[in-house]
Scaffold this motif. Sequence first.
Motif, PDB file in Angstrom:
ATOM      1  N   ILE A 107       7.639  -0.942 -11.090  1.00  0.00           N
ATOM      2  CA  ILE A 107       7.254   0.529 -10.779  1.00  0.00           C
ATOM      3  C   ILE A 107       6.554   0.393  -9.217  1.00  0.00           C
ATOM      4  O   ILE A 107       5.810  -0.225  -9.020  1.00  0.00           O
ATOM      5  CB  ILE A 107       6.252   1.162 -11.442  1.00  0.00           C
ATOM      6  N   SER A 108       7.074   1.450  -8.292  1.00  0.00           N
ATOM      7  CA  SER A 108       6.577   1.068  -6.689  1.00  0.00           C
ATOM      8  C   SER A 108       6.014   2.639  -6.478  1.00  0.00           C
ATOM      9  O   SER A 108       6.798   3.496  -6.821  1.00  0.00           O
ATOM     10  CB  SER A 108       7.382   0.661  -5.967  1.00  0.00           C
ATOM     11  N   CYS A 109       4.750   2.704  -5.672  1.00  0.00           N
ATOM     12  CA  CYS A 109       4.289   3.818  -5.251  1.00  0.00           C
ATOM     13  C   CYS A 109       4.583   3.618  -3.770  1.00  0.00           C
ATOM     14  O   CYS A 109       3.548   2.807  -3.276  1.00  0.00           O
ATOM     15  CB  CYS A 109       2.902   4.095  -5.675  1.00  0.00           C
ATOM     16  N   GLU A 110       5.243   4.352  -2.796  1.00  0.00           N
ATOM     17  CA  GLU A 110       5.116   4.174  -1.359  1.00  0.00           C
ATOM     18  C   GLU A 110       4.645   5.413  -0.573  1.00  0.00           C
ATOM     19  O   GLU A 110       4.923   6.585  -1.005  1.00  0.00           O
ATOM     20  CB  GLU A 110       6.529   4.229  -1.031  1.00  0.00           C
ATOM     21  N   VAL A 111       3.666   5.111   0.167  1.00  0.00           N
ATOM     22  CA  VAL A 111       2.734   6.025   0.719  1.00  0.00           C
ATOM     23  C   VAL A 111       2.726   6.013   2.195  1.00  0.00           C
ATOM     24  O   VAL A 111       2.937   4.885   2.979  1.00  0.00           O
ATOM     25  CB  VAL A 111       1.263   5.865   0.484  1.00  0.00           C
ATOM     26  N   SER A 112       3.365   7.256   2.914  1.00  0.00           N
ATOM     27  CA  SER A 112       3.530   7.187   4.289  1.00  0.00           C
ATOM     28  C   SER A 112       2.401   7.948   5.112  1.00  0.00           C
ATOM     29  O   SER A 112       2.241   8.971   4.503  1.00  0.00           O
ATOM     30  CB  SER A 112       4.908   7.773   4.738  1.00  0.00           C
ATOM     31  N   PHE A 113       1.978   7.535   6.096  1.00  0.00           N
ATOM     32  CA  PHE A 113       0.819   8.147   6.805  1.00  0.00           C
ATOM     33  C   PHE A 113       1.515   8.777   8.052  1.00  0.00           C
ATOM     34  O   PHE A 113       2.381   8.228   8.701  1.00  0.00           O
ATOM     35  CB  PHE A 113      -0.310   7.287   7.031  1.00  0.00           C
ATOM     36  N   GLU A 114       0.554   9.788   8.512  1.00  0.00           N
ATOM     37  CA  GLU A 114       0.960  10.485   9.877  1.00  0.00           C
ATOM     38  C   GLU A 114      -0.332  10.409  10.674  1.00  0.00           C
ATOM     39  O   GLU A 114      -1.384  10.559  10.050  1.00  0.00           O
ATOM     40  CB  GLU A 114       1.743  11.721   9.713  1.00  0.00           C
ATOM     41  N   PRO A 115      -0.208  10.432  12.004  1.00  0.00           N
ATOM     42  CA  PRO A 115       0.866  10.239  12.789  1.00  0.00           C
ATOM     43  C   PRO A 115       1.629   9.240  13.142  1.00  0.00           C
ATOM     44  O   PRO A 115       2.586   9.044  13.950  1.00  0.00           O
ATOM     45  CB  PRO A 115       0.420  11.037  14.229  1.00  0.00           C
ATOM     46  N   SER A 116       1.254   7.936  12.352  1.00  0.00           N
ATOM     47  CA  SER A 116       1.808   6.727  12.842  1.00  0.00           C
ATOM     48  C   SER A 116       2.803   6.268  12.169  1.00  0.00           C
ATOM     49  O   SER A 116       3.784   5.698  12.243  1.00  0.00           O
ATOM     50  CB  SER A 116       0.945   5.607  12.323  1.00  0.00           C
ATOM     51  N   PHE A 117       3.190   7.214  10.765  1.00  0.00           N
ATOM     52  CA  PHE A 117       4.212   6.957   9.974  1.00  0.00           C
ATOM     53  C   PHE A 117       4.241   5.494   9.574  1.00  0.00           C
ATOM     54  O   PHE A 117       5.321   5.191   8.965  1.00  0.00           O
ATOM     55  CB  PHE A 117       5.600   7.341  10.581  1.00  0.00           C
ATOM     56  N   GLN A 118       3.013   4.980   9.344  1.00  0.00           N
ATOM     57  CA  GLN A 118       2.853   3.622   8.716  1.00  0.00           C
ATOM     58  C   GLN A 118       3.212   3.888   7.115  1.00  0.00           C
ATOM     59  O   GLN A 118       2.821   4.814   6.663  1.00  0.00           O
ATOM     60  CB  GLN A 118       1.564   3.155   9.004  1.00  0.00           C
ATOM     61  N   THR A 119       3.740   2.777   6.653  1.00  0.00           N
ATOM     62  CA  THR A 119       4.153   2.908   5.168  1.00  0.00           C
ATOM     63  C   THR A 119       3.559   1.707   4.466  1.00  0.00           C
ATOM     64  O   THR A 119       3.712   0.505   4.873  1.00  0.00           O
ATOM     65  CB  THR A 119       5.617   2.842   5.010  1.00  0.00           C
ATOM     66  N   ILE A 120       2.917   2.177   3.195  1.00  0.00           N
ATOM     67  CA  ILE A 120       2.215   1.172   2.421  1.00  0.00           C
ATOM     68  C   ILE A 120       2.830   1.182   1.071  1.00  0.00           C
ATOM     69  O   ILE A 120       2.875   2.275   0.393  1.00  0.00           O
ATOM     70  CB  ILE A 120       0.717   1.225   2.310  1.00  0.00           C
ATOM     71  N   ILE A 121       3.507   0.047   0.519  1.00  0.00           N
ATOM     72  CA  ILE A 121       3.966   0.080  -0.897  1.00  0.00           C
ATOM     73  C   ILE A 121       3.273  -0.649  -2.097  1.00  0.00           C
ATOM     74  O   ILE A 121       2.944  -1.860  -1.572  1.00  0.00           O
ATOM     75  CB  ILE A 121       5.599  -0.423  -0.927  1.00  0.00           C
ATOM     76  N   LYS A 122       2.878  -0.289  -2.986  1.00  0.00           N
ATOM     77  CA  LYS A 122       2.139  -0.877  -4.047  1.00  0.00           C
ATOM     78  C   LYS A 122       3.279  -1.132  -5.151  1.00  0.00           C
ATOM     79  O   LYS A 122       3.824  -0.012  -5.663  1.00  0.00           O
ATOM     80  CB  LYS A 122       1.049  -0.092  -4.312  1.00  0.00           C
ATOM     81  N   THR A 123       3.191  -2.241  -6.087  1.00  0.00           N
ATOM     82  CA  THR A 123       4.225  -2.259  -7.079  1.00  0.00           C
ATOM     83  C   THR A 123       3.418  -2.976  -8.253  1.00  0.00           C
ATOM     84  O   THR A 123       2.280  -3.663  -8.214  1.00  0.00           O
ATOM     85  CB  THR A 123       5.305  -3.284  -6.622  1.00  0.00           C
ATOM     86  N   SER A 124       3.992  -2.530  -9.503  1.00  0.00           N
ATOM     87  CA  SER A 124       3.235  -3.210 -10.696  1.00  0.00           C
ATOM     88  C   SER A 124       4.198  -3.067 -11.932  1.00  0.00           C
ATOM     89  O   SER A 124       5.341  -2.445 -11.528  1.00  0.00           O
ATOM     90  CB  SER A 124       2.100  -2.356 -11.102  1.00  0.00           C
ATOM     91  N   GLN A 125       4.152  -4.071 -12.734  1.00  0.00           N
ATOM     92  CA  GLN A 125       5.072  -4.203 -13.870  1.00  0.00           C
ATOM     93  C   GLN A 125       4.839  -3.147 -15.070  1.00  0.00           C
ATOM     94  O   GLN A 125       3.626  -3.372 -15.588  1.00  0.00           O
ATOM     95  CB  GLN A 125       5.068  -5.629 -14.281  1.00  0.00           C
TER      96      GLN A 125
END
Length: 329
Positions: A119-137
């Motif tokens: 399972i993954s949670c993908e978070v996008s930030f603005e104004p940079s549109f940087q994306t961080i993904i966290k995963t877990s089983q």
Amino acid sequence: MDHLVSKLTYVHLALWIAVVVSESLGLSSVQPQNVDLYFPTPIAEGDDLTMNCRFKVDQNSSIYQVKWYKGNREIFRYTQKESPPKKSFPLSHVIVDEKQSDMNKLVLRKVPLALRGVISCEVSFEPSFQTIIKTSQLLVVSKPKTRPSLTVEFYPLNKPNSKTGVETVMVKKDDVLTANCTAGPSIPSPNITFFINGENYNSIKLGVLERKQEVTVDPVNKTEIRWASLRLQISYAHFVAHKIRVRCEATLFNLYNETSDQYEAERFRETVMLPSSYGGVYGKNGAGWSMGCGGGKSPVIFGRLVWSIAIVGAVQLVLLLTTLSNTTP
């Protein structure tokens, strides 16, 4: 050549200006302080599940979008500036509760077995549109529908009675107990523990001859059944209040804990026949010899001897008293 040098100088100057501007606006430092993904696991098939994705960002950034994935399939997204901000995506047997879900959590109803995996949670930030993904089983468990079943057999090491050929149904010292326990079907198979008089017998214990376990897998639905066996040579230490009590317990994480019916057997007391005139028997109980009810042909038990002695004593006492009374002047 001079023309080329001047072009490179302009490029370097432009890059330097871009860096200065980004630093002044704080764009180069747009980094989430942390992103945490957590949910309960394992979870039982058919239960509801709430998964949380928590994050903090610095003062110069904000959340643009949060996406949830099972493997590489998107389940749900939350886009803060859209209306409506919530959108779920069809995935076999996965029911998204959009009303209860938001930017920080995803709520699922009646979780299917197929949801187990990454399972993954993908978070996008603005104004940079940087994306961080966290995963877990995520582990989804299919629990057994029934209690474990137990069968117990005793094999007397001593030969059967030579006259009758019938083995006693009671349990004797040096008999061999064989207990078989079956649990499942489930995914995965449960653990099985044997108990003798309430004591866990899965570790090294007195008299244990053999332990065995096997797991069979259904080729169609992939469910598993666990079978476990315990062989134990009986000693006097295995009896509590002249009985031996056997049960097995099946557990599957903290989601399933069931016990079989309890099997009870009584200790057989070896007997020695007295002469027929006594009409009774002595029974050996392991700690010594004690009197017990007869098992011979005479219907009179050993108590008859005691009564006979008492009667004779009473008669003699009466005769003695009579004699004394006659001789008294």
